[in-house]
Scaffold this active site. Structure first.
Site: not given
Length: 79
Positions: A40, A13-15, A46
């Site tokens: 994600d 998942l982010c980041p 992003d």
């Protein structure tokens, strides 16, 4: 699209996908293409921002059965 290296970020998942891409692209030569495989949805926005900030080129984003394949060409010499 063919790539010089594929980075598996499946399930991260982010980041983390962008963080791992940032680390990996440092190992590539200018002009080489990095493929990132992620699940994600956040990577789609992003990675665009990251490419703009780092001077690398976002070539393509493909989605297939929940997998997001992002292709980046290394343009910047220093990350």
């Amino acid at each position: 699209m063919e790539s010089d290296f594929t980075l598996d970020c499946y399930g991260l998942l982010c980041p983390m996908p962008v963080f791992k891409a940032s680390q990996k692209i440092k190992e590539l030569q200018t002009g080489q293409i990095l493929e990132i495989i992620s699940t994600d949805e956040g990577i789609k926005s992003d990675i665009k921002v990251w490419c703009e900030k780092t001077g690398n080129e976002l070539l393509q984003i493909d989605e297939d059965d929940g997998e997001i394949h992002t292709f980046i060409r290394k343009l910047a010499s220093d990350e």
